[in-house]
Structure formats: C-alpha cells, structure tokens
Design an enzyme around this catalytic site. Structure first.
Site, mmCIF file in Angstrom:
data_model
loop_
_atom_site.group_PDB
_atom_site.id
_atom_site.type_symbol
_atom_site.label_atom_id
_atom_site.label_comp_id
_atom_site.label_asym_id
_atom_site.label_seq_id
_atom_site.Cartn_x
_atom_site.Cartn_y
_atom_site.Cartn_z
ATOM 1 N N TRP A 281 0.797 -1.228 0.000
ATOM 2 C CA TRP A 281 0.000 0.000 0.000
ATOM 3 C C TRP A 281 0.826 1.272 0.000
ATOM 4 O O TRP A 281 0.319 2.338 -0.325
ATOM 5 C CB TRP A 281 -0.926 0.019 1.231
ATOM 6 C CG TRP A 281 -0.251 -0.344 2.518
ATOM 7 C CD1 TRP A 281 -0.268 -1.566 3.134
ATOM 8 C CD2 TRP A 281 0.553 0.503 3.359
ATOM 9 N NE1 TRP A 281 0.474 -1.536 4.301
ATOM 10 C CE2 TRP A 281 0.983 -0.274 4.459
ATOM 11 C CE3 TRP A 281 0.939 1.833 3.295
ATOM 12 C CZ2 TRP A 281 1.781 0.243 5.480
ATOM 13 C CZ3 TRP A 281 1.744 2.367 4.305
ATOM 14 C CH2 TRP A 281 2.161 1.559 5.380
ATOM 15 N N ASN A 282 2.106 1.208 0.354
ATOM 16 C CA ASN A 282 2.837 2.464 0.614
ATOM 17 C C ASN A 282 3.230 3.218 -0.645
ATOM 18 O O ASN A 282 3.434 4.439 -0.601
ATOM 19 C CB ASN A 282 4.063 2.199 1.493
ATOM 20 C CG ASN A 282 5.051 1.233 0.873
ATOM 21 O OD1 ASN A 282 4.663 0.274 0.213
ATOM 22 N ND2 ASN A 282 6.333 1.479 1.088
ATOM 23 N N LYS B 119 -2.434 -8.438 -7.734
ATOM 24 C CA LYS B 119 -3.236 -8.191 -6.537
ATOM 25 C C LYS B 119 -2.623 -7.020 -5.793
ATOM 26 O O LYS B 119 -1.595 -7.139 -5.129
ATOM 27 C CB LYS B 119 -3.277 -9.395 -5.600
ATOM 28 C CG LYS B 119 -4.334 -9.221 -4.479
ATOM 29 C CD LYS B 119 -3.952 -9.890 -3.182
ATOM 30 C CE LYS B 119 -3.217 -8.989 -2.232
ATOM 31 N NZ LYS B 119 -4.024 -7.884 -1.661
ATOM 32 N N GLY C 222 6.635 -6.410 0.324
ATOM 33 C CA GLY C 222 5.903 -6.302 1.585
ATOM 34 C C GLY C 222 6.756 -6.752 2.755
ATOM 35 O O GLY C 222 7.986 -6.639 2.742
ATOM 36 N N SER C 223 6.101 -7.304 3.755
ATOM 37 C CA SER C 223 6.785 -7.640 5.002
ATOM 38 C C SER C 223 7.504 -8.983 4.924
ATOM 39 O O SER C 223 7.165 -9.851 4.117
ATOM 40 C CB SER C 223 5.776 -7.688 6.150
ATOM 41 O OG SER C 223 4.919 -8.806 6.023
ATOM 42 N N GLU D 182 10.842 -8.312 -2.327
ATOM 43 C CA GLU D 182 11.411 -7.041 -1.853
ATOM 44 C C GLU D 182 10.762 -6.789 -0.511
ATOM 45 O O GLU D 182 9.579 -6.460 -0.429
ATOM 46 C CB GLU D 182 11.122 -5.917 -2.864
ATOM 47 C CG GLU D 182 11.973 -4.683 -2.631
ATOM 48 C CD GLU D 182 11.247 -3.631 -1.817
ATOM 49 O OE1 GLU D 182 11.503 -3.583 -0.589
ATOM 50 O OE2 GLU D 182 10.459 -2.876 -2.376
ATOM 51 N N LEU D 183 11.546 -6.951 0.558
ATOM 52 C CA LEU D 183 10.992 -6.991 1.906
ATOM 53 C C LEU D 183 11.413 -5.761 2.725
ATOM 54 O O LEU D 183 11.572 -4.688 2.192
ATOM 55 C CB LEU D 183 11.400 -8.307 2.568
ATOM 56 C CG LEU D 183 11.044 -9.566 1.763
ATOM 57 C CD1 LEU D 183 11.592 -10.814 2.429
ATOM 58 C CD2 LEU D 183 9.544 -9.679 1.559
ATOM 59 N N CYS E 124 10.252 1.343 2.812
ATOM 60 C CA CYS E 124 11.059 0.203 3.254
ATOM 61 C C CYS E 124 12.553 0.510 3.270
ATOM 62 O O CYS E 124 13.298 -0.063 4.048
ATOM 63 C CB CYS E 124 10.770 -1.011 2.380
ATOM 64 S SG CYS E 124 10.937 -0.705 0.617
ATOM 65 N N GLU F 77 11.872 -2.906 11.928
ATOM 66 C CA GLU F 77 11.319 -1.916 11.015
ATOM 67 C C GLU F 77 10.063 -1.302 11.619
ATOM 68 O O GLU F 77 9.107 -2.009 11.927
ATOM 69 C CB GLU F 77 11.003 -2.557 9.666
ATOM 70 C CG GLU F 77 10.567 -1.571 8.618
ATOM 71 C CD GLU F 77 10.372 -2.228 7.258
ATOM 72 O OE1 GLU F 77 10.826 -1.669 6.251
ATOM 73 O OE2 GLU F 77 9.754 -3.307 7.214
#
Length: 475
Positions: A146-147, A170, A223-224, A245-246, A279, A379
């Site tokens: 979402w960021n 998605k 995401g996370s 990509e975390l 991130c 984080e």
C-alpha cells in the site's frame, strides 16, 4: 464514495463471484471513501486462465512492439495524471504535492525506463556453438503493498510487459484505486486481452492463492518479511520462482567532514518522506561521537521546516499513516524506545496537537540509541529516527551491518575515499551518496532478509525471463 465491485479479467470488467466487500478508508479523515470486491478463489482462477491463454501470443511479440506498447502506456498514464494524484492523496494520505512529484512520477518513470532499456536489450546471444536465449517466464503473479500505489505495481508491470510475460496483479486492499486506474490505462491503449488481469481482495485469499497457484510460473512480492516467508513456502510446493522485496532498517552514516545542518536535512527528508512508510528509509542515523551535539541541534532546527497535516494542503510534506493498525504499530515502537532508555529528542507518543482526527503521529527522533535496542533493529514504518554514535569509520560500518536487513544504506560526507569505503562496505542492495536523486536505470533490491531478486530498469526485466541454451544451433 468510490464503489468498485469488479475485477479486470481477460480485458473486461467482470463481477466478482463472491459477495463480500472491503471498505477503503481515508487515513486523514478516518472515513470510508470506497468499497471493493473481496476476490475469491474462483475470481483468481479465471484471471490465471486468461493470463495463461494470452501468454503464447504475447510472448512472441517483437521487442519493437513491446517498446511501442510501453510508450503508449506512459502517454496514457500522463493523460490520467490528475486522477492518479487525486486517488493517491485520498487513499494513502500523501500530501497532494508528494502524490504529484513522487508517486505519480515514479509510476510513469518505470514505463518510460523499461521502453528505453528494451532498445538495446538482446534476447539472444551466440557463444561459440551455443545460442543463449532469454525467454518470457510465463504467467507472473504480482502482489504489491500500500505504501507506493503506483511505484510498486508499475515497476513490476513495466518489467513483465517488456519481457513478454502476462500477469495477474493483486494490489493492497488499502490502496487499490490507483491500480484500477492502471487497468483503465491498459484498456485504453489496447493491451491484448488476458495480458493484464487485476483481482482485488485480501492477502489471505488472493495473495495466498497467487503464491500457491499451479498455473503461475513466477511470483513477485513487495511487503513484510513474514508474508514473504509464507509466499516462499507456498511457492515451494510448485517449485516456482519467487522475487521478494521486503523490509529494511537502513543506516545513514554521516562523516565528520560534512556540515551537520546539511546532513540533518538529508537525514530528516529521508525519514519523513511518505510519512516514514518507506522500506528503504534511513531510520538509523550514525553520527561521529564528536559531532553528536551539533547534529542533534541541527535536527531540531531542520525538522520544523517539514510541515505535516492535511494531505489536501500542498505545502505539507507528509500526512497521516495509512491505517489505524499502522498508527498503533508506530505508537508501540515509540513507547518501546522510551522504555528502552533512548532519549526522546523530538516528538513522542500520541497525536500532534490540532490533528486529533486522522492517523497522524508526531515525527519522532530518539538519540542515545544503542544498536541492540528494538527501535534500532526492527522496522517501524513511520516517521521515527534513531540516532546512534560511533568513534571511527570501522565501528560505523560494523554497526551499519549489524542487522538482519540489507535493503539500503546511505552516506553523507566530503572525503571521497571514506565515502567509497562506506559505499563498498555496507551489505545492502542500494547505496545512496549525499542524497543523490533517483536513477531509474539502477537496480533495487536487498541483501539478507531484505529479499531476493532485483527491480527497476534492465535488472527488473531480467527477473521475468528464463534462460535457455541451444547447443549446436546453426548459424
């Protein structure tokens, strides 16, 4: 209110097979601004089937055809600028100036850069008696956060289209209206049916469905870390390729030869951009012990120059966090920093005065932080800076690398040799020197628990390709 209860499948807007909906909240007002369909397994299966059916023809399009497609997408993206800026400001809470100058620009630039990279990209190469072919990987499942509602979908989609891969996207259920505009853009430029498919919904159903689907060949997720682990586990059942990509806990090393006010401006800009929901944000600032008092005073002087508040006010630099959940998460970390004994230099718990409505947090700076504290290791994903000190450059580099993450690193200084030493010693995928601007030809991705694979430019395109050796190919 924006109400969108359809998915984009096989070139058409279709009703969901389910009846559940998800509310979309404006984080500045805490009011419902829209609803989306909560996608089902059946919706996803239809999208995957459409992508699978479209792959044979789209994968055979020429490089020139895909360059033309990417440029037409970028042109139409420019035509939808006002819509994109408006939507991101509403659903993310980014100030309208940031929506325009950061979010909109990032999305556009990835399509332009992918077209540019294709011009000189070679899909075949002869090595002696062997021809090396780079072929589209197949159906790609894209799961985006979402960021950055345009940046993350656009970098993945631009790379996939450039490679000749068909996709199922998605987006996050928190910020999906920007993705709907992307689908409208693709429809407007005549993207062949089935090449792009959009299924809205939750990670539990649609996200897990993508990562475990037997007819999806590749999953790209941003995401996370915990979700990245789950995606990897799901994908392992089918032995499909995964790019992740975390998270990050990126260090910014300030050398002793730089003006501390200049350094403070770079550090503060990095931490509060997008309300700290980045991130790769430099949330650990490493300062020479001899300069700590000077730097602390510079931060206190610089931070008020970054106003925050109502996203509709273009003079604000950052706004609320995206959700109540995210607000509570950041509040918890601020409380933890105080409990751990870090010194609160600026900010603290609670909402800023005059901003009782909306998910606003006080921009917060801790000093006297030790690297084993929770606020220095985990984080936070909010406008929270931790300031640490070091005695010499070797110690600074050791502290910088003392983390499970390795997404980005930053250095601010004048001495070229010292800057070079820091840049080559930090174990991270992206190093920024002295606040340099974006380079869309660079690669983006992390070491260690910050992920697998790379995005942006030619490096992103490579992720959507398989490599084949044809031995004995006639000349």
């Amino acid at each position: 209110m924006r109400k969108f209860l359809k998915h984009f499948i096989n070139g058409e807007w279709v009703e969901s097979t389910g009846s559940k909906t998800v509310d979309v909240i404006n984080p500045a007002t805490e009011e419902v601004i829209g609803q989306i369909s909560d996608g089902t397994k059946e919706d996803l299966d239809k999208a995957v089937a459409a992508a699978r059916a479209a792959f044979p023809s789209f994968s055979q399009t020429t490089k020139e055809e895909r360059i033309d497609l990417l440029n037409r997408i970028a042109d139409e993206y420019e035509n939808r600028k006002n819509d994109i800026v408006e939507v991101i400001t509403e659903e993310l809470g980014a100030p309208i100036s940031i929506s325009e100058n950061t979010h909109y620009v990032l999305g556009l630039s990835h399509f332009r850069q992918a077209a540019k990279e294709l011009e000189n990209f070679e899909f075949t190469e002869r090595r002696g008696n062997t021809v090396i072919r780079k072929e589209p990987i197949g159906v790609s499942g894209l799961i985006t956060p979402w960021n950055f509602p345009t940046n993350q979908p656009s970098t993945k989609l631009a790379s996939a289209f450039a490679a000749g891969s068909t996709v199922v996207l998605k987006p996050s259920e928190l910020t999906l209206f920007a993705a709907i505009i992307l689908a409208e853009i693709f429809q407007a430029v005549g993207l062949p049916k089935g090449v792009f498919n959009l299924v809205n919904g939750t990670g539990e159903v649609v996200g897990n469905g993508i990562s475990s689907h037997p007819d999806i060949d590749f999953v790209s997720f941003t995401g996370s870390g915990p979700v990245g682990q789950k995606i990897t586990e799901n994908a392992a059942k089918n032995i499909k390729k995964v790019a992740l990509e975390l998270g990050g806990k990126s260090p910014l090393i300030i050398l002793d030869d730089v003006d501390m006010k200049k350094a403070a401006k770079i550090a503060v800009t990095n931490v509060v951009l997008n309300s700290g929901q980045v991130c790769s944000a430099a949330t650990r600032t490493l300062v020479p012990k001899s300069k700590i008092n000077e730097f602390n005073e510079a931060v206190k002087e610089v931070l008020p120059n970054f106003p925050f508040g109502d996203p509709q006010n273009a003079t604000n630099f950052f706004g609320p966090l995206v959700s109540e959940k995210q607000y509570n998460r950041v509040q918890g970390y601020i409380k933890k920093g105080i409990e751990e004994g870090a010194t609160l230099l600026i900010g603290g718990t609670g909402k800023p005065e005059g901003l009782e409505k909306g998910y606003y947090v006080k921009p917060t700076v801790f000093t006297n932080v030790k690297n084993d504290m929770v606020i220095a290791q985990e984080e936070i994903f909010g406008p929270v800076m931790s300031i640490l000190t070091y005695d010499d450059l070797d110690e600074a580099i050791e502290i910088a690398n003392d983390t499970v993450y390795g997404l980005a690193g930053y250095v601010v200084g004048e001495d070229k040799e010292k800057v070079r030493k820091v840049a080559t010693s930090i174990r991270a995928g992206l190093i920024n020197v002295n606040g340099a601007p974006f380079d869309f030809a660079a690669c983006f991705g992390g070491y260690k628990q910050s992920g697998i694979g790379r995005e942006w430019g030619v490096f992103g395109i490579e992720e959507y390709l398989e490599i084949k050796s044809v031995v004995g190919m006639p000349s």
